[in-house]
Design an enzyme around this catalytic site. Structure first.
Site, mmCIF file in Angstrom:
data_model
loop_
_atom_site.group_PDB
_atom_site.id
_atom_site.type_symbol
_atom_site.label_atom_id
_atom_site.label_comp_id
_atom_site.label_asym_id
_atom_site.label_seq_id
_atom_site.Cartn_x
_atom_site.Cartn_y
_atom_site.Cartn_z
ATOM 1 N N LYS A 114 0.742 -1.051 -0.158
ATOM 2 C CA LYS A 114 0.040 0.021 -0.172
ATOM 3 C C LYS A 114 0.693 1.302 0.100
ATOM 4 C CE LYS A 114 -4.433 -1.481 1.316
ATOM 5 N NZ LYS A 114 -5.349 -2.029 2.493
ATOM 6 N N LYS A 197 -4.567 -8.775 -7.519
ATOM 7 C CA LYS A 197 -5.684 -9.402 -7.197
ATOM 8 C C LYS A 197 -6.877 -8.445 -7.374
ATOM 9 C CE LYS A 197 -5.946 -7.389 -2.232
ATOM 10 N NZ LYS A 197 -5.752 -7.368 -1.092
ATOM 11 N N LYS A 200 -11.004 -3.199 -4.602
ATOM 12 C CA LYS A 200 -11.679 -2.044 -4.588
ATOM 13 C C LYS A 200 -10.794 -0.766 -4.867
ATOM 14 C CE LYS A 200 -12.978 -3.224 0.266
ATOM 15 N NZ LYS A 200 -13.905 -3.974 0.836
HETATM 16 P P1 TYM Z 1 -11.161 -6.497 2.853
HETATM 17 O O1 TYM Z 1 -12.025 -5.509 3.189
HETATM 18 O O2 TYM Z 1 -10.105 -5.885 2.157
HETATM 19 O O3 TYM Z 1 -11.831 -7.522 2.254
HETATM 20 C C1 TYM Z 1 -12.609 -8.091 2.874
HETATM 21 C C2 TYM Z 1 -12.455 -9.780 2.753
HETATM 22 O O4 TYM Z 1 -12.653 -10.054 1.392
HETATM 23 C C3 TYM Z 1 -11.530 -10.808 0.946
HETATM 24 N N1 TYM Z 1 -10.910 -10.479 -0.347
HETATM 25 C C4 TYM Z 1 -10.471 -11.232 -1.262
HETATM 26 N N2 TYM Z 1 -10.654 -12.775 -1.366
HETATM 27 C C5 TYM Z 1 -10.352 -13.151 -2.638
HETATM 28 N N3 TYM Z 1 -9.978 -12.465 -3.783
HETATM 29 C C6 TYM Z 1 -9.830 -11.235 -3.679
HETATM 30 N N4 TYM Z 1 -9.629 -10.562 -4.697
HETATM 31 C C7 TYM Z 1 -10.181 -10.484 -2.451
HETATM 32 N N5 TYM Z 1 -10.188 -9.352 -2.103
HETATM 33 C C8 TYM Z 1 -10.697 -9.323 -0.805
HETATM 34 C C9 TYM Z 1 -10.454 -10.370 2.094
HETATM 35 O O5 TYM Z 1 -9.506 -11.651 2.340
HETATM 36 C C10 TYM Z 1 -11.352 -10.412 3.340
HETATM 37 O O6 TYM Z 1 -11.495 -11.666 3.858
HETATM 38 N N6 TYM Z 1 -8.485 -6.364 6.921
HETATM 39 C C11 TYM Z 1 -9.690 -6.711 6.592
HETATM 40 C C12 TYM Z 1 -10.709 -6.490 7.266
HETATM 41 C C13 TYM Z 1 -10.599 -6.728 8.855
HETATM 42 C C14 TYM Z 1 -10.652 -8.275 9.343
HETATM 43 C C15 TYM Z 1 -10.575 -8.120 10.692
HETATM 44 C C16 TYM Z 1 -10.985 -9.374 8.815
HETATM 45 C C17 TYM Z 1 -10.475 -6.140 9.801
HETATM 46 N N7 TYM Z 1 -10.490 -6.605 10.726
HETATM 47 C C18 TYM Z 1 -10.552 -9.018 11.547
HETATM 48 C C19 TYM Z 1 -10.736 -10.705 9.594
HETATM 49 C C20 TYM Z 1 -10.837 -10.277 11.198
HETATM 50 C C21 TYM Z 1 -9.570 -6.255 4.971
HETATM 51 O O7 TYM Z 1 -9.214 -5.235 4.936
HETATM 52 O O8 TYM Z 1 -10.291 -6.978 4.428
#
Ligand code: TYM
Length: 334
Positions: A114, A197, A200
């Site tokens: 990032k 990947k 968003k």
């Molecule tokens: P975030 O908001 O980026 O994504 C949410 C979930 O979607 C999954 N994901 C994907 N899986 C497969 N292919 C992709 N291209 C893809 N893009 C996103 C992510 O792996 C995630 O499971 N840090 C986390 C949010 C968070 C969290 C937590 C998760 C905050 N606290 C505690 C688990 C436990 C995040 O930014 O996810």
């Protein structure tokens, strides 16, 4: 079993989130027995690492809540809330800042990706982001955390922080969480570049399928998706070294509930001109009912706020004993 996971309410829910994580959340919720609990939340406190105006941030939280309910999260069976309504997350994060090491955070690949070259200009929030994520998980003593592949390292960090805290203070307070990563759709790739990947934050909207895309937009994005000129192979082995083809076949297989081998066998020798319309149809059929529920739910802000408030009250009650025990273990009088 305590299942917990979160999603950042920035932008739309996209196909990567849905196939990598949310579908698993719904499955785990639906298979839950009487002794288990599911917690799903909108990581709005994490989203401060992306600059956003007040009104947009409020909208984003409500929209993501609507999207999760539309995708199958039932707020009566699962605890659905936004992080900012449950101060225990931020409080435990601060306590864990005494345990987490700079060296550990320096190794986080998401942070490195990032910030790119501008490390000095990055916010502190982005750097300690994984500590807040550890607090999210540990404050509920979550046992299972369904996430996509990209969160694996953050889960390992949460386990390291839990272990060090327990050891340093001589307690058995925190449970070590297990990541639950789907076998087939753990990493959905961009439609413009099979080595990046789906995300968003990609500036090109053509790179991802959003929950809000209508049928035509989905068909267009699939049609324009980058591919190679070769026909589809007979088995999945033949997809090696073909990241775009591998991604599209993987998505098809996941949606159809079949193996990549079975999909290859069906389309073997055919070009993408034949495969893409079939994939587009499958995506449209899967996403249409979710999108229509989402469009309906997002018109009722009061109902969405009520869901999140109720969820936050249940979450706060569940987090309180662990938070209190963490203060106590450190000798902080509260
Ligand atoms: P975030 O908001 O980026 O994504 C949410 C979930 O979607 C999954 N994901 C994907 N899986 C497969 N292919 C992709 N291209 C893809 N893009 C996103 C992510 O792996 C995630 O499971 N840090 C986390 C949010 C968070 C969290 C937590 C998760 C905050 N606290 C505690 C688990 C436990 C995040 O930014 O996810």
């Amino acid at each position: 079993m305590r299942v917990l996971s979160g999603i950042q309410p920035t932008g739309n829910l996209h196909l990567g989130n849905y196939l990598g994580a949310i579908r698993n959340w719904v499955r785990m919720q639906d298979e839950m027995d009487a002794d288990s609990q599911c917690f799903f939340f909108l990581a709005d406190m994490h989203s401060i690492t992306v600059h956003e105006g007040r009104e947009q941030r409020i909208r984003n939280v409500r929209d993501m809540a609507a999207a999760l309910v539309a995708a199958g999260i039932d707020p009566d069976r699962s605890v659905l809330f936004n992080q900012a309504r449950v101060p225990a997350h931020a409080e435990l994060c601060w306590l864990l800042n005494g345990t987490a090491r700079i060296g550990w955070l320096n190794r986080m690949t998401q942070f490195k990706d990032k910030v790119g070259k501008d490390r000095e200009g990055a916010s502190i929030g982005l750097f300690v982001y994984p500590v807040l994520q550890a607090a999210d998980i540990l404050v509920y003593n979550a046992t299972h955390v369904p996430v996509g592949e990209d969160q694996k390292q953050h889960l390992e960090l949460a386990r390291d922080i839990a272990t060090k805290f327990n050891t340093d203070f001589g307690v058995e307070l925190f449970t070590l969480p297990d990541p639950i990563i789907p076998r087939e759709s753990a990493r959905i790739m961009s439609f413009r570049d099979g080595t990046a990947k789906m995300s968003k934050s990609d500036p090109s909207d053509m790179s991802r399928i959003n929950l809000t895309d209508d049928d035509d937009a989905i068909m267009q994005k699939v049609k324009k998706a980058k591919t190679d000129p070769e026909p589809l192979p007979e088995t999945a082995e033949g997809l090696a070294g073909r990241p775009e083809a591998n991604n599209l076949v993987g998505i098809y297989a996941t949606l159809a509930g079949r193996t990549a081998d079975a999909v290859c066998a069906e389309f073997a020798g055919k070009g993408f001109g034949a495969f893409k319309p079939a994939l587009g149809e499958l995506l449209v059929e899967t996403l249409r009912p979710i999108r229509s529920r989402f469009m309906e739910l997002r018109t009722d802000d009061a109902a969405l706020d009520a869901i999140l408030e109720k969820g936050a009250a249940r979450a706060s009650a569940a987090a309180e004993p662990t938070l209190r025990a963490a203060y106590d273990a450190m000798g902080l009088m509260r």
